[in-house]
Design a protein around this motif. Structure first.
Motif, PDB file in Angstrom:
ATOM      1  N   GLU A 133       0.870  -1.016  -0.023  1.00  0.00           N
ATOM      2  CA  GLU A 133      -0.173  -0.142  -0.167  1.00  0.00           C
ATOM      3  C   GLU A 133       0.850   1.304  -0.041  1.00  0.00           C
ATOM      4  O   GLU A 133       0.558   2.260  -0.720  1.00  0.00           O
ATOM      5  CB  GLU A 133      -1.141  -0.047   1.239  1.00  0.00           C
ATOM      6  CG  GLU A 133      -1.822  -1.329   1.315  1.00  0.00           C
ATOM      7  CD  GLU A 133      -1.442  -2.235   2.052  1.00  0.00           C
ATOM      8  OE1 GLU A 133      -0.414  -2.833   1.563  1.00  0.00           O
ATOM      9  OE2 GLU A 133      -2.094  -2.684   2.820  1.00  0.00           O
ATOM     10  N   ARG A 134       1.909   1.155   0.504  1.00  0.00           N
ATOM     11  CA  ARG A 134       2.937   2.404   0.947  1.00  0.00           C
ATOM     12  C   ARG A 134       3.406   2.658  -0.608  1.00  0.00           C
ATOM     13  O   ARG A 134       3.549   3.755  -1.159  1.00  0.00           O
ATOM     14  CB  ARG A 134       4.005   2.244   1.956  1.00  0.00           C
ATOM     15  CG  ARG A 134       5.066   3.209   1.932  1.00  0.00           C
ATOM     16  CD  ARG A 134       6.202   2.889   2.676  1.00  0.00           C
ATOM     17  NE  ARG A 134       7.087   1.980   1.758  1.00  0.00           N
ATOM     18  CZ  ARG A 134       8.072   1.502   1.821  1.00  0.00           C
ATOM     19  NH1 ARG A 134       8.794   1.969   3.217  1.00  0.00           N
ATOM     20  NH2 ARG A 134       8.845   0.612   1.134  1.00  0.00           N
ATOM     21  N   ASN A 135       3.894   1.632  -1.249  1.00  0.00           N
ATOM     22  CA  ASN A 135       4.325   1.599  -2.585  1.00  0.00           C
ATOM     23  C   ASN A 135       3.434   2.168  -3.455  1.00  0.00           C
ATOM     24  O   ASN A 135       3.946   3.078  -4.494  1.00  0.00           O
ATOM     25  CB  ASN A 135       5.021   0.338  -3.129  1.00  0.00           C
ATOM     26  CG  ASN A 135       6.203  -0.381  -2.526  1.00  0.00           C
ATOM     27  OD1 ASN A 135       6.863   0.475  -1.857  1.00  0.00           O
ATOM     28  ND2 ASN A 135       6.257  -1.542  -2.409  1.00  0.00           N
ATOM     29  N   MET A 136       2.161   1.824  -3.643  1.00  0.00           N
ATOM     30  CA  MET A 136       1.121   2.391  -4.481  1.00  0.00           C
ATOM     31  C   MET A 136       0.974   3.851  -4.096  1.00  0.00           C
ATOM     32  O   MET A 136       1.026   4.673  -4.959  1.00  0.00           O
ATOM     33  CB  MET A 136      -0.052   1.580  -4.382  1.00  0.00           C
ATOM     34  CG  MET A 136      -1.355   2.196  -5.173  1.00  0.00           C
ATOM     35  SD  MET A 136      -0.856   1.824  -6.889  1.00  0.00           S
ATOM     36  CE  MET A 136      -1.180  -0.058  -7.050  1.00  0.00           C
ATOM     37  N   HIS A 137       0.990   4.173  -3.016  1.00  0.00           N
ATOM     38  CA  HIS A 137       0.886   5.675  -2.428  1.00  0.00           C
ATOM     39  C   HIS A 137       2.142   6.607  -2.947  1.00  0.00           C
ATOM     40  O   HIS A 137       1.974   7.453  -3.550  1.00  0.00           O
ATOM     41  CB  HIS A 137       0.910   5.828  -1.051  1.00  0.00           C
ATOM     42  CG  HIS A 137       0.940   7.282  -0.544  1.00  0.00           C
ATOM     43  ND1 HIS A 137      -0.137   8.174  -0.828  1.00  0.00           N
ATOM     44  CD2 HIS A 137       1.878   7.933   0.226  1.00  0.00           C
ATOM     45  CE1 HIS A 137       0.188   9.382  -0.188  1.00  0.00           C
ATOM     46  NE2 HIS A 137       1.373   9.224   0.407  1.00  0.00           N
ATOM     47  N   GLU A 138       3.138   5.883  -2.997  1.00  0.00           N
ATOM     48  CA  GLU A 138       4.502   6.609  -3.418  1.00  0.00           C
ATOM     49  C   GLU A 138       4.660   6.931  -5.045  1.00  0.00           C
ATOM     50  O   GLU A 138       4.969   7.718  -5.455  1.00  0.00           O
ATOM     51  CB  GLU A 138       5.825   5.794  -3.089  1.00  0.00           C
ATOM     52  CG  GLU A 138       6.026   5.886  -1.494  1.00  0.00           C
ATOM     53  CD  GLU A 138       6.622   7.051  -0.752  1.00  0.00           C
ATOM     54  OE1 GLU A 138       6.684   8.036  -1.760  1.00  0.00           O
ATOM     55  OE2 GLU A 138       6.380   7.160   0.420  1.00  0.00           O
ATOM     56  N   VAL A 139       3.904   5.946  -5.553  1.00  0.00           N
ATOM     57  CA  VAL A 139       3.768   6.250  -6.965  1.00  0.00           C
ATOM     58  C   VAL A 139       3.145   7.312  -7.380  1.00  0.00           C
ATOM     59  O   VAL A 139       3.680   8.287  -8.019  1.00  0.00           O
ATOM     60  CB  VAL A 139       3.211   4.826  -7.748  1.00  0.00           C
ATOM     61  CG1 VAL A 139       2.852   5.346  -9.181  1.00  0.00           C
ATOM     62  CG2 VAL A 139       3.759   3.706  -7.732  1.00  0.00           C
ATOM     63  N   PHE A 140       1.877   7.531  -6.639  1.00  0.00           N
ATOM     64  CA  PHE A 140       1.156   8.851  -7.007  1.00  0.00           C
ATOM     65  C   PHE A 140       1.869  10.137  -6.342  1.00  0.00           C
ATOM     66  O   PHE A 140       1.782  11.124  -6.883  1.00  0.00           O
ATOM     67  CB  PHE A 140      -0.376   8.469  -6.421  1.00  0.00           C
ATOM     68  CG  PHE A 140      -0.964   7.833  -7.431  1.00  0.00           C
ATOM     69  CD1 PHE A 140      -1.707   8.325  -8.434  1.00  0.00           C
ATOM     70  CD2 PHE A 140      -1.008   6.533  -7.272  1.00  0.00           C
ATOM     71  CE1 PHE A 140      -2.461   7.518  -9.332  1.00  0.00           C
ATOM     72  CE2 PHE A 140      -1.872   5.493  -8.271  1.00  0.00           C
ATOM     73  CZ  PHE A 140      -2.571   6.275  -9.107  1.00  0.00           C
ATOM     74  N   ALA A 141       2.382   9.987  -5.175  1.00  0.00           N
ATOM     75  CA  ALA A 141       3.117  10.880  -4.482  1.00  0.00           C
ATOM     76  C   ALA A 141       4.287  11.445  -5.277  1.00  0.00           C
ATOM     77  O   ALA A 141       4.485  12.739  -5.604  1.00  0.00           O
ATOM     78  CB  ALA A 141       3.794  10.521  -3.129  1.00  0.00           C
ATOM     79  N   THR A 142       4.966  10.684  -5.955  1.00  0.00           N
ATOM     80  CA  THR A 142       6.053  11.001  -7.095  1.00  0.00           C
ATOM     81  C   THR A 142       5.576  11.642  -8.125  1.00  0.00           C
ATOM     82  O   THR A 142       6.032  12.709  -8.663  1.00  0.00           O
ATOM     83  CB  THR A 142       7.020   9.848  -7.542  1.00  0.00           C
ATOM     84  OG1 THR A 142       7.391   9.039  -6.235  1.00  0.00           O
ATOM     85  CG2 THR A 142       8.090   9.932  -8.332  1.00  0.00           C
ATOM     86  N   ALA A 143       4.322  11.086  -8.633  1.00  0.00           N
ATOM     87  CA  ALA A 143       3.725  11.931  -9.902  1.00  0.00           C
ATOM     88  C   ALA A 143       3.232  13.221  -9.667  1.00  0.00           C
ATOM     89  O   ALA A 143       3.339  14.056 -10.376  1.00  0.00           O
ATOM     90  CB  ALA A 143       2.531  10.923 -10.450  1.00  0.00           C
ATOM     91  N   ARG A 144       2.755  13.534  -8.503  1.00  0.00           N
ATOM     92  CA  ARG A 144       2.389  14.796  -7.872  1.00  0.00           C
ATOM     93  C   ARG A 144       3.508  15.797  -8.186  1.00  0.00           C
ATOM     94  O   ARG A 144       3.335  16.882  -8.469  1.00  0.00           O
ATOM     95  CB  ARG A 144       1.572  14.663  -6.721  1.00  0.00           C
ATOM     96  CG  ARG A 144       0.530  14.049  -6.568  1.00  0.00           C
ATOM     97  CD  ARG A 144      -0.287  14.038  -5.254  1.00  0.00           C
ATOM     98  NE  ARG A 144      -1.398  13.000  -5.153  1.00  0.00           N
ATOM     99  CZ  ARG A 144      -1.133  11.980  -4.342  1.00  0.00           C
ATOM    100  NH1 ARG A 144      -0.339  11.808  -3.522  1.00  0.00           N
ATOM    101  NH2 ARG A 144      -2.095  11.029  -4.198  1.00  0.00           N
ATOM    102  N   ARG A 145       4.599  15.163  -7.670  1.00  0.00           N
ATOM    103  CA  ARG A 145       5.639  16.200  -7.437  1.00  0.00           C
ATOM    104  C   ARG A 145       6.255  16.515  -8.839  1.00  0.00           C
ATOM    105  O   ARG A 145       6.891  17.461  -9.036  1.00  0.00           O
ATOM    106  CB  ARG A 145       6.869  15.607  -6.766  1.00  0.00           C
ATOM    107  CG  ARG A 145       6.558  15.667  -4.865  1.00  0.00           C
ATOM    108  CD  ARG A 145       7.874  15.158  -4.286  1.00  0.00           C
ATOM    109  NE  ARG A 145       7.917  13.944  -4.603  1.00  0.00           N
ATOM    110  CZ  ARG A 145       7.688  12.928  -3.795  1.00  0.00           C
ATOM    111  NH1 ARG A 145       6.912  13.215  -2.790  1.00  0.00           N
ATOM    112  NH2 ARG A 145       8.127  11.814  -3.908  1.00  0.00           N
TER     113      ARG A 145
END
Length: 442
Positions: free
Chosen positions: A241-253
């Motif tokens: 779940e953390r990895n999935m969140h980090e994908v979108f967090a990276t995309a936002r940045r």
């Protein structure tokens, strides 16, 4: 020395020198080392070993078709001929043969050892920049790097939808549903067009869904993140779940950014059929991230691809998430011609009738067409090695390869036909039904 190449007393075959044997061993450990392979080909060519040199250069050209040194070596091995361009019927590409270079009288072992020194790397040792740690550490000190820095963000510069051969209907659908609203924010606001949701590409394997996703990113001038289940799934509870969140967090940045979810049926499988609790939680996390598209995810565009859309969780396809679906079919005639021309452009060919080849490969996927070209090249290479006379790839090689290869899309259509006929809830697969009727597959 005079014993660089000597006949074997038992077989009369030519034996490799110790240097050539060492280079072959090094290539076994690093088969994609292009400079090393070209150096071996040069030594073989200088020693008069034309067949062996052509084999090595052919492998190099399959890795880097446009490499000038490899093409020059091939031209030299073939007596001065240059790789022919794809021809139309009735044209010829024969070049006047040139005399082969004389075999050197001797061999300077000291100079050869100095030349390859530093070219052959130590085996099983990965290079790293001096002064950097052996591997990055996660925030918790573990060996798993994780985090946003672990995601590769690409910028597919120069790649546009115009680079996708044919598929005009797919391009038109992308333009209307995805690209035009994003390029024209004023018109989008005028017509109340929402950017919420994403686009799901589906169709038989090997038909260019990933390539289209990269082209969309290039069309928007956006960054690109490709995500598969191996990137996300983790054995430790909570890490997926953390990895999935980090994908979108990276995309936002990195916005504007296209997030491409490859093999969505694995990342977002139907939870009712999923026995593994961790995977169900990962699907839940993906749903949560998709709900942010258009709000906190402004500038994050989601594309997904799957071969089996009927195995994707229904919640992923509701409005506001992956609510738009686009069928990517096997390449049409213009697309097949572009694909075949691309895969033949780096190979020595003669008198190839592209029109005839395009006609007999109806229903082939892009991967099938690449396989046809590869098989034809293998046939010509093997024939040259057996006869000792190097020849071009001809139309006969391509026709034989196309006849031997069965389109990989047939099995997919056999399954998709039943789904479209008996499980077409809400008209989800109307476009597939239309294609099946037009093509006579229904």
């Amino acid at each position: 020395m005079s014993d660089e190449l000597s006949p074997s007393p038992e077989s009369g075959a030519v034996q490799d020198s110790p240097l050539i044997r060492s280079l072959r061993s090094a290539l076994d450990a690093a088969p994609r080392d292009l400079p090393l392979r070209l150096h071996l080909a040069q030594l073989l060519l200088d020693a008069g070993r034309l067949d062996a040199a052509v084999g090595e250069v052919a492998v190099a050209l399959s890795q880097e078709p446009a490499d000038p040194e490899a093409r020059a070596l091939m031209a030299r091995a073939m007596g001065g001929a240059t790789p022919a361009a794809v021809e139309t019927p009735g044209t010829t590409s024969a070049a006047p043969p040139q005399q082969q270079p004389p075999r050197p009288a001797g061999f300077d072992w000291v100079a050869a050892e100095e030349e390859v020194e530093g070219v052959v790397p130590p085996r099983f040792v990965a290079p790293r920049t001096p002064g950097t740690p052996e591997a990055p550490l996660a925030a918790d000190g573990s060996g798993d790097p994780g985090g946003a820095s672990a995601w590769d963000v690409e910028a597919p510069e120069g790649l546009r939808l115009a680079d996708v051969g044919g598929m005009q209907e797919v391009k038109d659908r992308l333009e209307a549903a995805f690209l035009a609203p994003m390029r024209n924010p004023d018109l989008r606001r005028l017509y109340g067009k929402s950017l919420r949701g994403g686009l799901l590409l589906y169709g038989p394997p090997g038909c260019g869904k990933t390539f289209i996703a990269r082209a969309v990113a290039g069309e928007l001038g956006a960054n690109f993140i490709s995500v598969s289940i191996s990137d996300v799934l983790d054995m430790w509870i909570g890490n997926s779940e953390r990895n999935m969140h980090e994908v979108f967090a990276t995309a936002r940045r990195k916005a504007p950014c296209v997030v491409f979810l490859d093999e969505l049926d694995a990342l977002g499988a139907k939870r009712s059929r999923t026995q593994h609790g961790g995977l169900r939680n990962t699907v839940n996390q993906l749903l949560t991230e998709l709900d942010g598209v258009g709000d906190v995810n402004e500038g994050v565009f989601v594309l997904a691809a799957t071969n089996v859309p009927w195995d994707v969780d229904l919640a992923l396809r509701r409005p506001g998430r992956l609510d738009r679906t686009l069928l990517v079919l096997p390449p049409d005639r213009p697309a097949r011609q572009a694909i075949l021309r691309y895969h033949l452009s780096g190979r020595p060919i003669a008198s190839v009738d592209l029109g005839k080849l395009v006609k007999i490969t109806d229903g082939f996927s892009g991967a099938d067409l690449a396989h046809v070209c590869e098989s034809a090249a293998e046939s010509a290479l093997l024939d040259s090695a057996r006869t000792g006379s190097v020849r071009m790839i001809g139309m006969a090689d391509l026709l034989a390869a196309a006849k031997a290869i069965r389109p990989s899309t047939e099995a997919w259509f056999a399954t998709a036909r039943n789904v479209a006929m008996f499980a077409n809830d809400g008209g989800t697969y109307d476009d597939l039904l239309t294609y099946l009727r037009k093509s006579g597959k229904l």
